[in-house]
Design a protein around this motif. Sequence first.
Motif, PDB file in Angstrom:
ATOM      1  N   ASN A 116       0.827  -1.199   0.000  1.00 28.19           N
ATOM      2  CA  ASN A 116       0.000   0.000   0.000  1.00 28.19           C
ATOM      3  C   ASN A 116       0.870   1.261   0.000  1.00 28.19           C
ATOM      4  O   ASN A 116       1.835   1.360   0.758  1.00 28.19           O
ATOM      5  CB  ASN A 116      -0.896  -0.013   1.247  1.00 28.19           C
ATOM      6  N   PHE A 117       0.527   2.200  -0.874  1.00 30.05           N
ATOM      7  CA  PHE A 117       1.290   3.465  -0.924  1.00 30.05           C
ATOM      8  C   PHE A 117       0.371   4.676  -0.739  1.00 30.05           C
ATOM      9  O   PHE A 117       0.637   5.764  -1.258  1.00 30.05           O
ATOM     10  CB  PHE A 117       2.091   3.597  -2.217  1.00 30.05           C
ATOM     11  N   ASP A 118      -0.699   4.503   0.024  1.00 35.51           N
ATOM     12  CA  ASP A 118      -1.637   5.602   0.237  1.00 35.51           C
ATOM     13  C   ASP A 118      -0.983   6.803   0.915  1.00 35.51           C
ATOM     14  O   ASP A 118      -1.527   7.919   0.867  1.00 35.51           O
ATOM     15  CB  ASP A 118      -2.819   5.124   1.092  1.00 35.51           C
ATOM     16  N   GLU A 119       0.184   6.593   1.532  1.00 40.13           N
ATOM     17  CA  GLU A 119       0.872   7.732   2.165  1.00 40.13           C
ATOM     18  C   GLU A 119       1.232   8.817   1.172  1.00 40.13           C
ATOM     19  O   GLU A 119       1.403   9.984   1.541  1.00 40.13           O
ATOM     20  CB  GLU A 119       2.148   7.259   2.883  1.00 40.13           C
ATOM     21  N   LEU A 120       1.321   8.473  -0.112  1.00 42.98           N
ATOM     22  CA  LEU A 120       1.679   9.477  -1.119  1.00 42.98           C
ATOM     23  C   LEU A 120       0.623  10.573  -1.227  1.00 42.98           C
ATOM     24  O   LEU A 120       0.941  11.709  -1.584  1.00 42.98           O
ATOM     25  CB  LEU A 120       1.871   8.810  -2.485  1.00 42.98           C
ATOM     26  N   PHE A 121      -0.612  10.235  -0.922  1.00 42.10           N
ATOM     27  CA  PHE A 121      -1.678  11.231  -1.074  1.00 42.10           C
ATOM     28  C   PHE A 121      -1.552  12.379  -0.076  1.00 42.10           C
ATOM     29  O   PHE A 121      -2.207  13.419  -0.231  1.00 42.10           O
ATOM     30  CB  PHE A 121      -3.047  10.558  -0.937  1.00 42.10           C
ATOM     31  N   GLU A 122      -0.740  12.204   0.941  1.00 42.84           N
ATOM     32  CA  GLU A 122      -0.555  13.266   1.923  1.00 42.84           C
ATOM     33  C   GLU A 122       0.628  14.175   1.599  1.00 42.84           C
ATOM     34  O   GLU A 122       0.921  15.111   2.345  1.00 42.84           O
ATOM     35  CB  GLU A 122      -0.378  12.651   3.313  1.00 42.84           C
ATOM     36  N   ASN A 178      11.181   8.484 -14.344  1.00 42.61           N
ATOM     37  CA  ASN A 178      10.422   7.559 -15.168  1.00 42.61           C
ATOM     38  C   ASN A 178       8.944   7.869 -14.998  1.00 42.61           C
ATOM     39  O   ASN A 178       8.475   8.067 -13.871  1.00 42.61           O
ATOM     40  CB  ASN A 178      10.719   6.119 -14.757  1.00 42.61           C
ATOM     41  N   ALA A 179       8.201   7.925 -16.100  1.00 42.76           N
ATOM     42  CA  ALA A 179       6.798   8.327 -16.058  1.00 42.76           C
ATOM     43  C   ALA A 179       5.850   7.151 -15.848  1.00 42.76           C
ATOM     44  O   ALA A 179       4.644   7.290 -16.017  1.00 42.76           O
ATOM     45  CB  ALA A 179       6.426   9.069 -17.340  1.00 42.76           C
ATOM     46  N   GLY A 180       6.384   6.001 -15.439  1.00 39.13           N
ATOM     47  CA  GLY A 180       5.529   4.841 -15.207  1.00 39.13           C
ATOM     48  C   GLY A 180       4.774   4.883 -13.896  1.00 39.13           C
ATOM     49  O   GLY A 180       3.742   4.233 -13.739  1.00 39.13           O
ATOM     50  N   VAL A 181       5.285   5.653 -12.925  1.00 38.60           N
ATOM     51  CA  VAL A 181       4.601   5.874 -11.654  1.00 38.60           C
ATOM     52  C   VAL A 181       4.744   7.349 -11.322  1.00 38.60           C
ATOM     53  O   VAL A 181       5.859   7.859 -11.216  1.00 38.60           O
ATOM     54  CB  VAL A 181       5.199   5.019 -10.511  1.00 38.60           C
ATOM     55  N   LEU A 182       3.618   8.026 -11.151  1.00 38.55           N
ATOM     56  CA  LEU A 182       3.635   9.467 -10.894  1.00 38.55           C
ATOM     57  C   LEU A 182       2.653   9.804  -9.778  1.00 38.55           C
ATOM     58  O   LEU A 182       1.555   9.234  -9.718  1.00 38.55           O
ATOM     59  CB  LEU A 182       3.218  10.260 -12.144  1.00 38.55           C
ATOM     60  N   ARG A 207      11.309  21.063 -10.468  1.00 38.16           N
ATOM     61  CA  ARG A 207      10.190  21.179  -9.520  1.00 38.16           C
ATOM     62  C   ARG A 207       9.604  19.816  -9.165  1.00 38.16           C
ATOM     63  O   ARG A 207       8.490  19.713  -8.679  1.00 38.16           O
ATOM     64  CB  ARG A 207       9.093  22.074 -10.104  1.00 38.16           C
ATOM     65  N   THR A 208      10.380  18.763  -9.417  1.00 31.81           N
ATOM     66  CA  THR A 208       9.893  17.406  -9.173  1.00 31.81           C
ATOM     67  C   THR A 208      10.409  16.869  -7.844  1.00 31.81           C
ATOM     68  O   THR A 208      11.617  16.897  -7.589  1.00 31.81           O
ATOM     69  CB  THR A 208      10.353  16.458 -10.294  1.00 31.81           C
ATOM     70  N   LEU A 209       9.512  16.403  -7.019  1.00 29.78           N
ATOM     71  CA  LEU A 209       9.920  15.709  -5.803  1.00 29.78           C
ATOM     72  C   LEU A 209      10.361  14.306  -6.204  1.00 29.78           C
ATOM     73  O   LEU A 209       9.621  13.583  -6.866  1.00 29.78           O
ATOM     74  CB  LEU A 209       8.761  15.630  -4.815  1.00 29.78           C
ATOM     75  N   THR A 210      11.570  13.921  -5.828  1.00 29.52           N
ATOM     76  CA  THR A 210      12.093  12.604  -6.197  1.00 29.52           C
ATOM     77  C   THR A 210      11.633  11.550  -5.198  1.00 29.52           C
ATOM     78  O   THR A 210      11.898  11.655  -3.996  1.00 29.52           O
ATOM     79  CB  THR A 210      13.631  12.622  -6.246  1.00 29.52           C
ATOM     80  N   LEU A 211      10.939  10.542  -5.698  1.00 26.15           N
ATOM     81  CA  LEU A 211      10.492   9.429  -4.868  1.00 26.15           C
ATOM     82  C   LEU A 211      11.591   8.371  -4.795  1.00 26.15           C
ATOM     83  O   LEU A 211      12.339   8.185  -5.762  1.00 26.15           O
ATOM     84  CB  LEU A 211       9.228   8.802  -5.456  1.00 26.15           C
ATOM     85  N   PRO A 212      11.686   7.649  -3.686  1.00 26.05           N
ATOM     86  CA  PRO A 212      12.620   6.525  -3.632  1.00 26.05           C
ATOM     87  C   PRO A 212      12.256   5.494  -4.709  1.00 26.05           C
ATOM     88  O   PRO A 212      11.075   5.338  -5.060  1.00 26.05           O
ATOM     89  CB  PRO A 212      12.401   5.957  -2.228  1.00 26.05           C
ATOM     90  N   PRO A 213      13.235   4.768  -5.222  1.00 23.64           N
ATOM     91  CA  PRO A 213      12.958   3.813  -6.317  1.00 23.64           C
ATOM     92  C   PRO A 213      12.015   2.689  -5.935  1.00 23.64           C
ATOM     93  O   PRO A 213      11.488   2.024  -6.831  1.00 23.64           O
ATOM     94  CB  PRO A 213      14.353   3.282  -6.680  1.00 23.64           C
ATOM     95  N   VAL A 214      11.763   2.461  -4.647  1.00 21.41           N
ATOM     96  CA  VAL A 214      10.833   1.394  -4.273  1.00 21.41           C
ATOM     97  C   VAL A 214       9.406   1.697  -4.723  1.00 21.41           C
ATOM     98  O   VAL A 214       8.582   0.785  -4.803  1.00 21.41           O
ATOM     99  CB  VAL A 214      10.852   1.149  -2.745  1.00 21.41           C
ATOM    100  N   TYR A 215       9.120   2.949  -5.026  1.00 22.71           N
ATOM    101  CA  TYR A 215       7.786   3.289  -5.531  1.00 22.71           C
ATOM    102  C   TYR A 215       7.649   2.977  -7.026  1.00 22.71           C
ATOM    103  O   TYR A 215       6.531   2.932  -7.547  1.00 22.71           O
ATOM    104  CB  TYR A 215       7.490   4.769  -5.282  1.00 22.71           C
ATOM    105  N   THR A 258       5.866  -0.839  -5.800  1.00 22.03           N
ATOM    106  CA  THR A 258       5.419  -1.135  -7.161  1.00 22.03           C
ATOM    107  C   THR A 258       6.587  -1.661  -7.978  1.00 22.03           C
ATOM    108  O   THR A 258       7.656  -1.055  -7.983  1.00 22.03           O
ATOM    109  CB  THR A 258       4.870   0.127  -7.847  1.00 22.03           C
ATOM    110  N   ILE A 259       6.399  -2.789  -8.643  1.00 24.66           N
ATOM    111  CA  ILE A 259       7.403  -3.323  -9.550  1.00 24.66           C
ATOM    112  C   ILE A 259       6.974  -3.013 -10.977  1.00 24.66           C
ATOM    113  O   ILE A 259       5.792  -3.169 -11.327  1.00 24.66           O
ATOM    114  CB  ILE A 259       7.622  -4.832  -9.330  1.00 24.66           C
ATOM    115  N   HIS A 260       7.910  -2.553 -11.778  1.00 23.41           N
ATOM    116  CA  HIS A 260       7.620  -2.060 -13.119  1.00 23.41           C
ATOM    117  C   HIS A 260       8.305  -2.945 -14.159  1.00 23.41           C
ATOM    118  O   HIS A 260       9.536  -3.015 -14.203  1.00 23.41           O
ATOM    119  CB  HIS A 260       8.110  -0.613 -13.234  1.00 23.41           C
TER     120      HIS A 260
END
Length: 384
Positions: free
Chosen positions: A204-210, A233-237, A275-283, A308-310
């Motif tokens: 679960n990655f619902d924490e991103l919504f905050e 990478n634009a596969g997860v935004l 202006r992009t917040l960098t997410l850890p690669p595990v997302y 998420t695995i891509h």
Amino acid sequence: MNSLWIRLSPLRRHYLPLGVDDDGYHDIPSPLRKRRRLVVALAALVAVSLLFNVLSLVKLSRSSSLQARPLDDFQNLDTSPLIRVQSSSSNGYNANINAIVTTLFSDSYAPAVATLGHSLRKVNTTARLIALYFPEKVSPSALCLAAASGFQPVAVSRIAPPHNGKGIHDHFLDQFTKLSLWSLENEGINALVYVDADTLVLRNFDELFELPYVFAAAPDVWEDRRGMTLEFNAGVLFLRTSMKTYQRMLDVLPTTRFPLFYAEQAFLNQYFSGRTLTLPPVYNANIVTKKKYPELWRSMWEGKEVRTIHYTVVKPFLGPKMSGIGVGEVDGRVKEVKESESGRYSEEVEMWGKMWVETREMYPKIREECIRGTTVKYSGVLLT
């Protein structure tokens, strides 16, 4: 005396002392001298070539040491949890205005979307599930299958690529429609996480919504010498919807300068540069990471942090050359893809295959009716 002997001897036709001709004056090279000169010239050429190569290696070695990246020698130093504060509704989280969104632009991706939906339901996300699709390109049965595990289909119009698609890879010609994500403000969505259909959600990655930011993404990873880059990478935004941003994107798309081959990903990198917040690669665990940075990949899985695995370079649900396959062929294709790349990604492909089997077994009636192309009513959405 010697000169006379030289002139009269029967060997004269075949032998001439070096540096002497018929008159004893001119230097005419013999075949032996020609060969000797050739050997000397070749030896000199080899010596120069070796010297050049040695100097180049020394220069490259010095350059490489100066350009070494931390990930080239990854060490798992920080083992603390990635998220230290649990998500809480008191922080303003509202599931009704958050969504996880994917796209379905052709029938061939329907099994992938269904499998992705099942993986999201397994991790108990509270967000709405939305699948953007082209009514004119997606058949009713494919839409039925894609929606079977919980995605709500939302029809969108295709956004044409700039420059009539010139210079853009054929596989990416429809991908500029991804800009429609920002228009989902009109659907009552405030924040969303976009995930490509060729992904599986494992946690679960619902924490991103905050997040207080308007845009976030994970770094990209390439198979070649670039490895992990500053580009995302634009596969997860993660993004906050905005009709104003959506319209601005459409306005500047025809004139923005970016590498066209990589289509909407390059455009978004240009648009949000700086202006992009960098997410850890595990997302966005791009499986190429396993090849480029095996220790990092191993650490991500040992820590059980992968959200998420891509499946970027192998797609278990597609045939050779990205061709579509029938639903009944997916199991066999999974076995084939497991052996590709010398079996490098066999564990990850098997993971997708098992999730696909679970999806089929959990929604058998829906799946069967979708394959027959009959009308199905699922989650309040009429699919015909």
